[in-house]
Motif scaffolding. Structure first.
Motif, PDB file in Angstrom:
ATOM      1  N   SER A  63      80.670  34.925  39.266  1.00  0.00           N
ATOM      2  CA  SER A  63      81.515  36.086  39.541  1.00  0.00           C
ATOM      3  C   SER A  63      82.507  35.814  40.679  1.00  0.00           C
ATOM      4  O   SER A  63      83.436  36.577  40.890  1.00  0.00           O
ATOM      5  CB  SER A  63      80.644  37.285  39.895  1.00  0.00           C
ATOM      6  OG  SER A  63      79.999  37.054  41.127  1.00  0.00           O
ATOM      7  N   TYR A  64      82.292  34.734  41.421  1.00  0.00           N
ATOM      8  CA  TYR A  64      83.235  34.403  42.506  1.00  0.00           C
ATOM      9  C   TYR A  64      84.454  33.628  42.019  1.00  0.00           C
ATOM     10  O   TYR A  64      85.367  33.351  42.788  1.00  0.00           O
ATOM     11  CB  TYR A  64      82.517  33.599  43.598  1.00  0.00           C
ATOM     12  CG  TYR A  64      81.640  34.460  44.484  1.00  0.00           C
ATOM     13  CD1 TYR A  64      82.213  35.278  45.459  1.00  0.00           C
ATOM     14  CD2 TYR A  64      80.255  34.470  44.330  1.00  0.00           C
ATOM     15  CE1 TYR A  64      81.418  36.086  46.256  1.00  0.00           C
ATOM     16  CE2 TYR A  64      79.457  35.273  45.128  1.00  0.00           C
ATOM     17  CZ  TYR A  64      80.045  36.076  46.095  1.00  0.00           C
ATOM     18  OH  TYR A  64      79.273  36.865  46.875  1.00  0.00           O
ATOM     19  N   LYS A  80      88.217  34.142  43.062  1.00  0.00           N
ATOM     20  CA  LYS A  80      88.238  35.055  44.213  1.00  0.00           C
ATOM     21  C   LYS A  80      88.492  34.304  45.519  1.00  0.00           C
ATOM     22  O   LYS A  80      88.315  33.101  45.618  1.00  0.00           O
ATOM     23  CB  LYS A  80      86.895  35.776  44.308  1.00  0.00           C
ATOM     24  CG  LYS A  80      86.704  36.840  43.265  1.00  0.00           C
ATOM     25  CD  LYS A  80      85.782  37.905  43.788  1.00  0.00           C
ATOM     26  CE  LYS A  80      85.627  39.004  42.739  1.00  0.00           C
ATOM     27  NZ  LYS A  80      84.254  39.404  42.610  1.00  0.00           N
ATOM     28  N   VAL A 138      87.287  33.414  49.145  1.00  0.00           N
ATOM     29  CA  VAL A 138      86.049  33.320  49.918  1.00  0.00           C
ATOM     30  C   VAL A 138      86.361  32.615  51.244  1.00  0.00           C
ATOM     31  O   VAL A 138      87.477  32.163  51.465  1.00  0.00           O
ATOM     32  CB  VAL A 138      84.951  32.532  49.166  1.00  0.00           C
ATOM     33  CG1 VAL A 138      84.531  33.249  47.899  1.00  0.00           C
ATOM     34  CG2 VAL A 138      85.402  31.119  48.872  1.00  0.00           C
ATOM     35  N   ASP A 157      80.841  34.960  51.410  1.00  0.00           N
ATOM     36  CA  ASP A 157      81.530  36.108  50.816  1.00  0.00           C
ATOM     37  C   ASP A 157      82.456  36.711  51.865  1.00  0.00           C
ATOM     38  O   ASP A 157      82.066  36.889  53.010  1.00  0.00           O
ATOM     39  CB  ASP A 157      80.488  37.136  50.370  1.00  0.00           C
ATOM     40  CG  ASP A 157      81.108  38.283  49.619  1.00  0.00           C
ATOM     41  OD1 ASP A 157      80.711  38.500  48.466  1.00  0.00           O
ATOM     42  OD2 ASP A 157      81.974  38.983  50.186  1.00  0.00           O
ATOM     43  N   ILE A 202      77.120  32.307  50.014  1.00  0.00           N
ATOM     44  CA  ILE A 202      77.098  32.592  48.574  1.00  0.00           C
ATOM     45  C   ILE A 202      76.397  31.507  47.757  1.00  0.00           C
ATOM     46  O   ILE A 202      76.394  31.558  46.551  1.00  0.00           O
ATOM     47  CB  ILE A 202      78.515  32.870  48.007  1.00  0.00           C
ATOM     48  CG1 ILE A 202      79.444  31.692  48.240  1.00  0.00           C
ATOM     49  CG2 ILE A 202      79.067  34.133  48.603  1.00  0.00           C
ATOM     50  CD1 ILE A 202      80.834  31.927  47.665  1.00  0.00           C
TER      51      ILE A 202
END
Lengths: 368, 294
Positions: free
Chosen positions: A276-277, A280, A282, A360, A367
C-alpha cells in the motif's frame, strides 16, 4: 534481587500536566534497564514513582511479587542515587553510608563490615572520616553509590548519576557502574538523557518522549531497528539522516527517488514493505556510517550512488564527518579519515541501501 | 619591568590597607562611642558626669548605681527605685518564651510551607507575610481590648502572646526561605534510607538549617528584648514590667537619674551581647549561606 513490573502507570500532576502516560514495562531480575529521553519526557518521574517518592495517579507497580503502590519508600527495599549526590552534609562519609543501616537497627559490627566493604569496592576507604564538602565531585558520587550498596537493596535506582561529573570521569564511572552491576547481580534502573550511557550500559533501553514510551528493546535492536523517527533520531551520534522520498516500482524493482537521485531498494527489504506504500511519499533514514565515499565500493554498487556538494569537513582523527547538501537536504556522512573530500567539492557518494530505514510520513512509525 | 610593577602593586596594597583601617576605626568609633558613654556614665558619680569640661574617664570609679539598682533605695530626687531585678527577670522570661514559641511553631510552619502542598497553601503564606506588612502600632488598641477581656493585662503571658503575634510571621518567612535552599533530594534520600516526615525534619532539616535557626532566634530574641511600646501599654505593675519600661521610669516628672538609667541600659545590653558573641560564628554563616551552593 527482584523483578519490577509497571502496569498501566499514569502520572498526572496538578494542572492536568501529564508526565507519564500508560507506562508498561516488565523488568527482569538482575536486569540493567536504562530509561532515556530528552528532558521533560517523564523518565525521572517514572523512576521516582518506583522509588515511592512520587505517588502514581493510576496503575500498579510491583517490586518482586509485592504491589508497592501504597508502600512508603523506606519499606520498598530499594536504594537510589541522585544526580546531585544528595549526601548528608552534616555527616562524615562513614555516617552517610551507615545512616540507613542504623535506622534499620542492624548490629554495629554488621554495619561496620558492610560500610568498609563498600568503601573498599569504591576505593574511598581513605575518606571515611571526611565531610562531603571536603570531597571532589567524583568522590562524592562514589559515596552516594556506597550509600546505596551497603543497603543491599533489591533494586538500584539511579537518576542521572553521572551528569554532574566531567567528561573524563563520566566515561570512567560508566564502566565502573557496569562492573558494579555484574558484581552485585541486582536489578538496576538507570535514568539518563545521554544516549551513549544508554547504549553502553543497558541490557535494555526504554526510549521515552512527552510521557510516552517510544520503544523498549536491547541497545543493538534499538540502533538497528528503531521503531519510529524519534527513536531513530535520538539514538546515535551524529544523528541519522532523514530524507523525504517517493517509493515506486519499476520493472519488478523497487526504487526511492528524491531530487534527481533514484536508488534501488534491495529485494529483502522490498519484500517486507506493505504494497500500500507504493507510489507514496515516505521518510528514508540512513545513518552517517552507511554513507560511503570510497571509490572502490562505489564502483561495485553504481545503483546506490549519486553526486552531492560538500559543505563542511570535520576531521575527528579516527574518522571524518562530511556535511553535504543535496537539493536542500543536509546529509552527514562518517567516512574514513583518508577521504580526500574538501569543502566545495562535488563528490560521488553511495548509500548502503541494505541499512536504510523507511518510516511512514504521518505516523512516523517504521514501515518494515 | 616585572619587579617594578610588583613594587607598585605592593605600594598600592599598603595604601589600600591604611585607608581600610582608618575607615574601619572611624566606623568603630561611631558605633562604640555611645556604648562607651553608657559604660562611663554608669560608673561615674553625678558630679563627675555633669562636670565641665567633660571627663572622658571618671576620676573615681563609682559603684553606687549598681548597688542601688539591684537593692532598691531612694533615687536622686528622693523617689523609690523600681525593682530592677524583677524587670530583668521579666525581660529574660518574656524574650526567652517568645523565642522558644516562635522557633518551634515557626520552623514547623516554615517547613510545611516550604515542602508540603495543601489546600490554599500559597494564599495562606501570602496572608501570613501580609500580616508582617501591617504596622504593629495599628493593632495596639484591639490587642489591648482582647487582652483585657482575657484578663491578661499585666501578665507575662500577655507580652509573650503579643510579641509572638508579630514576630512569628517573620520567623515563618525566614525559616521557609532557609528550608527552600536545602536540596529536596537530601530529603528524598533520607526517606529512602528510612526516615518518616518528622524524622526528616528533626534529623536532617534542623541540623542543616542551624545557621538559619540561630540567625532567626537572635532576631526574635532581640525583637522581644528591645520592645517598648506594647510593654508600656500592656503592663503597669512592677511584677509584669520589662527592662525597657523599667529603664524609662528613671525619668520622673521632676528629674532624670542619668546614672541609674545608664546602668540599667548597660545591664540591658549585656544579655543580647553575650548571645551574639556566643553564636556569632553561626550568624555569619547564616548570612552567607544563601549566596553559594552547599
Amino acid at each position: 534481587m527482584a523483578s519490577v513490573v509497571l502496569k498501566n502507570v499514569n502520572k498526572i500532576f496538578p494542572g492536568d500536566v501529564k508526565a507519564v502516560i500508560d507506562f508498561n514495562l516488565e523488568i527482569k531480575d538482575k536486569e540493567f534497564v536504562v530509561l532515556v529521553g530528552p528532558s521533560g519526557c517523564g523518565k525521572s518521574t517514572t523512576l521516582r514513582m518506583v522509588a515511592g517518592l512520587e505517588e502514581i495517579t493510576s496503575g500498579e507497580i510491583y517490586i518482586g511479587d509485592r504491589l508497592v503502590n501504597d508502600i512508603p519508600p523506606k519499606d520498598r527495599d530499594i536504594a537510589m542515587v541522585f544526580q546531585n549526590y544528595a549526601l548528608y552534609p552534616h555527616m562524615n562519609v562513614y555516617d552517610n553510608m551507615a545512616f540507613g543501616l542504623k535506622l534499620r537497627k542492624l548490629p554495629r559490627a554488621k554495619i561496620d563490615a558492610r560500610v568498609k566493604e563498600a568503601a573498599r569496592i569504591l576505593g574511598i576507604e581513605d575518606y571515611l572520616n571526611r565531610k562531603p564538602k571536603a570531597l571532589s565531585g567524583g568522590q562524592r558520587q562514589r559515596v552516594a553509590l556506597g550509600r546505596a550498596i551497603v543497603r543491599e537493596p533489591k533494586v538500584f535506582l539511579m537518576d542521572e548519576p553521572l551528569s554532574n561529573l566531567d567528561a573524563k570521569l563520566r566515561v570512567l564511572m560508566r564502566t565502573e557502574l557496569s562492573k558494579l552491576h555484574n558484581r552485585l547481580q541486582t536489578t538496576f534502573i538507570y535514568v539518563t538523557h545521554d544516549q551513549t550511557e544508554a547504549m553502553t550500559m543497558g541490557d535494555r533501553i526504554v526510549v521515552m518522549k512527552d510521557g510516552y514510551v517510544y520503544q523498549v528493546d536491547t541497545p543493538k535492536n534499538i540502533y538497528d531497528h528503531p521503531a519510529n523517527i524519534f527513536v531513530a533520531s535520538f539514538i546515535g551520534s551524529p544523528q541519522m539522516n532523514f530524507i523525504d522520498v517517493k517509493l515506486f516500482a519499476e520493472s519488478d524493482k523497487l526504487y526511492v527517488s528524491f531530487g534527481n537521485a533514484k536508488l534501488v531498494i534491495p529485494d529483502e527489504i522490498k519484500n517486507k514493505i506493505n504494497p500500500s506504500y507504493m507510489g507514496k511519499e515516505v521518510v528514508m533514514g540512513i545513518r552517517p556510517e552507511d554513507i560511503h565515499d570510497e571509490p572502490a565500493l562505489l564502483e561495485r554498487y553504481p545503483e546506490y550512488c549519486f553526486y552531492t556538494n560538500v559543505d563542511v569537513v570535520e576531521l575527528m582523527g579516527s574518522e571524518t564527518f562530511l556535511y553535504m547538501d543535496f537539493e536542500g537536504n543536509t546529509l552527514t556522512a562518517r567516512v574514513d579519515p583518508g577521504s580526500s573530500a574538501q569543502p566545495g567539492d562535488k563528490i560521488k557518494i553511495g548509500f548502503n541501501m541494505n541499512k536504510v530505514h523507511l518510516f511512514d510520513k504521518d505516523t512516523t512509525n517504521r514501515i518494515f | 619591568m616585572m619587579f617594578e610593577s610588583g613594587v607598585n602593586l605592593m605600594k598600592e596594597k599598603t595604601s589600600e590597607k591604611i585607608i581600610t583601617y582608618v575607615l574601619a576605626i572611624l566606623l568603630a568609633i561611631v558605633i562604640l562611642a555611645p556604648f562607651y558613654w553608657l559604660v562611663i556614665s554608669s560608673i561615674s558619680s553625678k558630679a563627675d558626669l555633669l562636670s565641665t569640661p567633660i571627663n572622658f574617664f571618671p576620676k573615681k570609679i563609682y559603684t553606687e548605681n549598681f548597688k542601688k539598682i539591684f537593692t532598691g533605695g531612694l533615687n536622686i530626687s528622693g523617689g523609690e527605685v523600681p525593682p530592677f531585678g524583677t524587670a530583668l527577670k521579666n525581660s529574660i522570661v518574656v524574650a526567652g518564651l517568645t523565642s522558644i514559641v516562635c522557633m518551634i511553631v515557626g520552623s514547623l510552619a516554615g517547613y510545611a510551607f516550604a515542602r508540603m502542598r495543601f489546600f490554599l497553601d500559597n494564599q495562606l503564606f501570602v496572608l501570613i507575610i501580609a500580616i508582617r506588612m501591617l504596622p504593629e502600632i495599628a493593632t495596639i488598641i484591639p490587642l489591648y481590648f482582647i487582652m483585657k477581656s482575657l484578663n491578661l493585662i499585666n501578665t507575662i503571658t500577655c507580652l509573650v502572646l503579643v510579641y509572638t503575634s508579630f514576630t512569628l510571621p517573620f520567623v515563618i518567612w525566614m525559616m521557609e526561605s532557609y528550608f527552600e535552599t536545602i536540596p529536596i533530594e537530601i530529603e528524598d534520600a533520607a526517606a529512602i534510607d528510612g526516615l518518616n516526615r518528622f524524622g526528616i525534619f528533626t534529623r536532617i532539616m534542623l541540623p542543616l538549617s542551624l545557621p538559619g535557626i540561630v540567625t532567626t532566634l537572635i532576631f526574635t530574641f532581640l525583637t522581644a528584648w528591645d520592645e517598648f511600646l506594647f510593654a508600656l501599654i500592656m503592663t503597669s505593675t512592677y511584677q509584669s514590667k520589662t527592662l525597657t519600661v523599667a529603664i524609662s521610669e528613671f525619668t520622673t516628672r521632676h528629674m532624670i537619674d542619668y546614672g541609674l538609667m545608664m546602668t540599667g541600659g548597660l545591664l540591658a545590653a549585656l544579655p543580647p551581647m553575650l548571645i551574639a558573641l556566643v553564636l556569632q560564628k553561626y550568624i555569619i554563616s547564616g548570612l552567607t549561606s544563601g549566596a553559594i551552593k552547599g
